[in-house]
Design a protein around this motif. Structure first.
Motif, PDB file in Angstrom:
ATOM      1  N   PRO A  10       1.098  -1.846   8.141  1.00 48.88           N
ATOM      2  CA  PRO A  10       1.028  -1.976   6.738  1.00 48.88           C
ATOM      3  C   PRO A  10       1.926  -3.310   6.124  1.00 48.88           C
ATOM      4  O   PRO A  10       1.539  -3.890   5.459  1.00 48.88           O
ATOM      5  N   ALA A  11       3.117  -3.514   6.956  1.00 46.56           N
ATOM      6  CA  ALA A  11       4.008  -4.601   6.532  1.00 46.56           C
ATOM      7  C   ALA A  11       3.284  -5.931   6.937  1.00 46.56           C
ATOM      8  O   ALA A  11       3.467  -6.716   6.160  1.00 46.56           O
ATOM      9  N   GLY A  12       2.529  -5.805   8.112  1.00 48.91           N
ATOM     10  CA  GLY A  12       1.807  -7.009   8.307  1.00 48.91           C
ATOM     11  C   GLY A  12       0.622  -7.349   7.396  1.00 48.91           C
ATOM     12  O   GLY A  12       0.448  -8.618   7.159  1.00 48.91           O
ATOM     13  N   VAL A  13      -0.242  -6.383   6.910  1.00 47.72           N
ATOM     14  CA  VAL A  13      -0.847  -6.816   5.952  1.00 47.72           C
ATOM     15  C   VAL A  13      -0.611  -7.054   4.805  1.00 47.72           C
ATOM     16  O   VAL A  13      -0.765  -8.154   4.011  1.00 47.72           O
ATOM     17  N   ARG A  27      -4.622 -15.545   8.400  1.00 46.06           N
ATOM     18  CA  ARG A  27      -3.285 -15.037   8.280  1.00 46.06           C
ATOM     19  C   ARG A  27      -3.131 -13.530   8.545  1.00 46.06           C
ATOM     20  O   ARG A  27      -2.552 -12.730   9.380  1.00 46.06           O
ATOM     21  N   LEU A  28      -4.188 -13.017   7.859  1.00 47.35           N
ATOM     22  CA  LEU A  28      -4.337 -11.392   7.695  1.00 47.35           C
ATOM     23  C   LEU A  28      -4.491 -11.177   9.135  1.00 47.35           C
ATOM     24  O   LEU A  28      -4.341 -10.143   9.693  1.00 47.35           O
ATOM     25  N   ALA A  29      -5.604 -11.683   9.755  1.00 54.30           N
ATOM     26  CA  ALA A  29      -6.044 -11.399  11.054  1.00 54.30           C
ATOM     27  C   ALA A  29      -4.941 -11.521  12.171  1.00 54.30           C
ATOM     28  O   ALA A  29      -4.942 -10.777  13.061  1.00 54.30           O
ATOM     29  N   LEU A  30      -4.192 -12.690  12.127  1.00 55.10           N
ATOM     30  CA  LEU A  30      -3.088 -12.999  13.004  1.00 55.10           C
ATOM     31  C   LEU A  30      -2.128 -11.663  12.905  1.00 55.10           C
ATOM     32  O   LEU A  30      -1.806 -11.197  13.934  1.00 55.10           O
ATOM     33  N   HIS A  31      -1.660 -11.560  11.838  1.00 54.26           N
ATOM     34  CA  HIS A  31      -0.609 -10.449  11.687  1.00 54.26           C
ATOM     35  C   HIS A  31      -0.929  -9.347  11.948  1.00 54.26           C
ATOM     36  O   HIS A  31      -0.265  -8.559  12.462  1.00 54.26           O
ATOM     37  N   LEU A  32      -2.237  -8.913  11.624  1.00 53.52           N
ATOM     38  CA  LEU A  32      -2.819  -7.605  12.109  1.00 53.52           C
ATOM     39  C   LEU A  32      -3.017  -7.468  13.521  1.00 53.52           C
ATOM     40  O   LEU A  32      -2.503  -6.307  13.981  1.00 53.52           O
ATOM     41  N   ALA A  33      -3.218  -8.539  14.311  1.00 59.19           N
ATOM     42  CA  ALA A  33      -3.219  -8.503  15.595  1.00 59.19           C
ATOM     43  C   ALA A  33      -2.140  -8.439  16.440  1.00 59.19           C
ATOM     44  O   ALA A  33      -1.920  -7.418  17.140  1.00 59.19           O
ATOM     45  N   LEU A  61       8.057 -13.537  18.645  1.00 57.05           N
ATOM     46  CA  LEU A  61       8.252 -14.966  18.488  1.00 57.05           C
ATOM     47  C   LEU A  61       7.013 -15.365  17.707  1.00 57.05           C
ATOM     48  O   LEU A  61       7.523 -16.133  16.354  1.00 57.05           O
ATOM     49  N   VAL A  62       5.708 -15.219  17.946  1.00 51.21           N
ATOM     50  CA  VAL A  62       4.707 -15.798  17.122  1.00 51.21           C
ATOM     51  C   VAL A  62       4.679 -15.105  15.802  1.00 51.21           C
ATOM     52  O   VAL A  62       4.458 -15.802  14.646  1.00 51.21           O
ATOM     53  N   ASP A  63       5.055 -13.714  15.608  1.00 50.97           N
ATOM     54  CA  ASP A  63       5.222 -13.200  14.229  1.00 50.97           C
ATOM     55  C   ASP A  63       6.351 -13.820  13.365  1.00 50.97           C
ATOM     56  O   ASP A  63       6.078 -14.192  12.203  1.00 50.97           O
ATOM     57  N   VAL A  64       7.406 -14.106  14.070  1.00 55.12           N
ATOM     58  CA  VAL A  64       8.419 -14.631  13.205  1.00 55.12           C
ATOM     59  C   VAL A  64       7.932 -16.112  12.735  1.00 55.12           C
ATOM     60  O   VAL A  64       8.431 -16.501  11.480  1.00 55.12           O
TER      61      VAL A  64
END
Length: 367
Positions: A10-13, A27-33, A61-64
């Motif tokens: 939920p936080a990533g979305v 961005r939505l696809a990347l953070h959800l993945a 690291l990628v998420d940050v």
């Protein structure tokens, strides 16, 4: 894994949807993945804790670097660190976290990110706490394993002591019974033609001794069954005359000198004294080649009341040899019985020849 999914997905979305600029879909696809990949990677933490923490560190690291500066924490990394440290992959965790941390700082500066000092301190404290939790779990696990190992050793030690106790009881019961039956059978054979009545009495003694021995063996082995009590009462000093009568033969005289004047020590002391006398008489019959044996029971009150049991014979003795290795069995058993009550047994040659056994046992509460 479940907790990480419930927090990160939920936080990533939400982060991808509220990020400034264009490219909502990627961005939505990347953070959800990333929100799903990190928690799923924790499934391998049990078998591969080191590679798992390295992989989750890369995802974090990628998420940050792609999320806003004040985006949600990557919870899976904290679990990966704790699991890796708890399973001994401390170097993997330290190298992975240090590499990811340094890369985030350097790359962030290169792309124009501004890391707030408070954010850096909070993230560092969070990572340190993850290491501390992992170390605590590992230490606690090692302590519990040690406790289990100690408990198992104590259980094995208790089982060994019980086996030794049962073996000692069986040795005393069977050794005495077989010796007594051998003596009485020899008497019966010797008197079979000359004195049939005496021979018949000797054979009756053999029968009675074998019956009593079987009952005592059942009583000893009864402790192996839960809730079963001995079938016969424990031997006491009052049973010594019967014991002596069963071993007395025309070639062996056994005298009992009871100086207790009607008093009796505790039941445990009586039982130990009976077994010690039984073993001493058995050794005298089997090894000493004695013609006369004397058993003395007396109480001494200085400094503490004790029961002193003395068994002497006029046989060949030990000739100065160590009784524990001279071939007479049961000497160690006698000493163990006395030691369990806080007493002692002295075995050696008598002042006038022959063997002498002196047992000193605490009197205890009179029965």
């Amino acid at each position: 894994m479940v907790l990480s999914l419930l927090v990160q997905v939920p936080a990533g979305v939400w982060t991808a949807a509220h990020a400034p600029g264009h490219g909502l879909h990627w961005r939505l696809a990347l953070h959800l993945a990333l929100a799903v990949a990190g928690p799923l990677a924790l499934l391998a933490a049990r078998r591969l804790p080191g590679p798992t923490v390295a992989l989750v560190s890369a995802f974090a690291l990628v998420d940050v670097l792609t999320a806003p500066v004040y985006g949600p924490p990557y919870v899976a990394l904290a679990f990966a660190i704790a699991l890796a440290v708890a399973r001994g992959a401390v170097i993997w965790a330290a190298v992975s976290v240090a590499t990811g941390w340094a890369t985030a700082i350097l790359v962030g500066v290169a792309i124009g990110r501004i890391w707030h000092p408070g954010l850096i301190v909070a993230a560092t404290v969070g990572l340190a706490l993850s290491f501390a939790v992992g170390a605590f779990v590992r230490t606690r696990g090692a302590r519990m394993a040690q406790v289990r190992a100690d408990a198992q050793r104590r259980r094995r030690s208790a089982e060994e002591r019980e086996r030794v106790r049962i073996a000692r009881e069986l040795h005393d019961v069977l050794g005495h019974a077989l010796s007594q039956m051998n003596v009485q059978a020899s008497v019966g054979l010797h008197l079979f033609d000359r004195d049939p009545e005496q021979a018949r009495a000797a054979l009756q003694n053999v029968k009675d001794t074998s019956k009593l021995a079987l009952e005592e063996v059942r009583g000893v082995l009864g402790v192996l069954r839960d809730g079963e009590v001995p079938l016969v009462p424990q031997a006491e000093l009052a049973e010594l005359p019967r014991l002596i009568a069963g071993l007395t033969t025309p070639g062996l005289e056994i005298a009992l000198d009871d100086r207790l004047q009607g008093t009796a020590p505790s039941r445990a002391t009586q039982f130990a004294a009976y077994r010690i006398v039984q073993e001493a008489l058995t050794n005298a019959v089997r090894h000493a080649q004695a013609g006369h044996v004397r058993v003395v029971l007396e109480r001494r009150d200085e400094p503490d009341p004790v029961l002193v049991v003395t068994v002497t014979d006029d046989g060949r003795g030990f000739a100065g040899a160590d009784p524990t290795v001279s071939g007479r069995g049961g000497v160690l058993g006698m000493r163990e019985r006395a030691a369990l009550l806080g007493g002692g047994v002295d075995v050696g040659d008598g002042p006038e020849g022959g063997a002498r056994v002196v047992a000193t046992l605490p009197w205890g509460r009179a029965s």
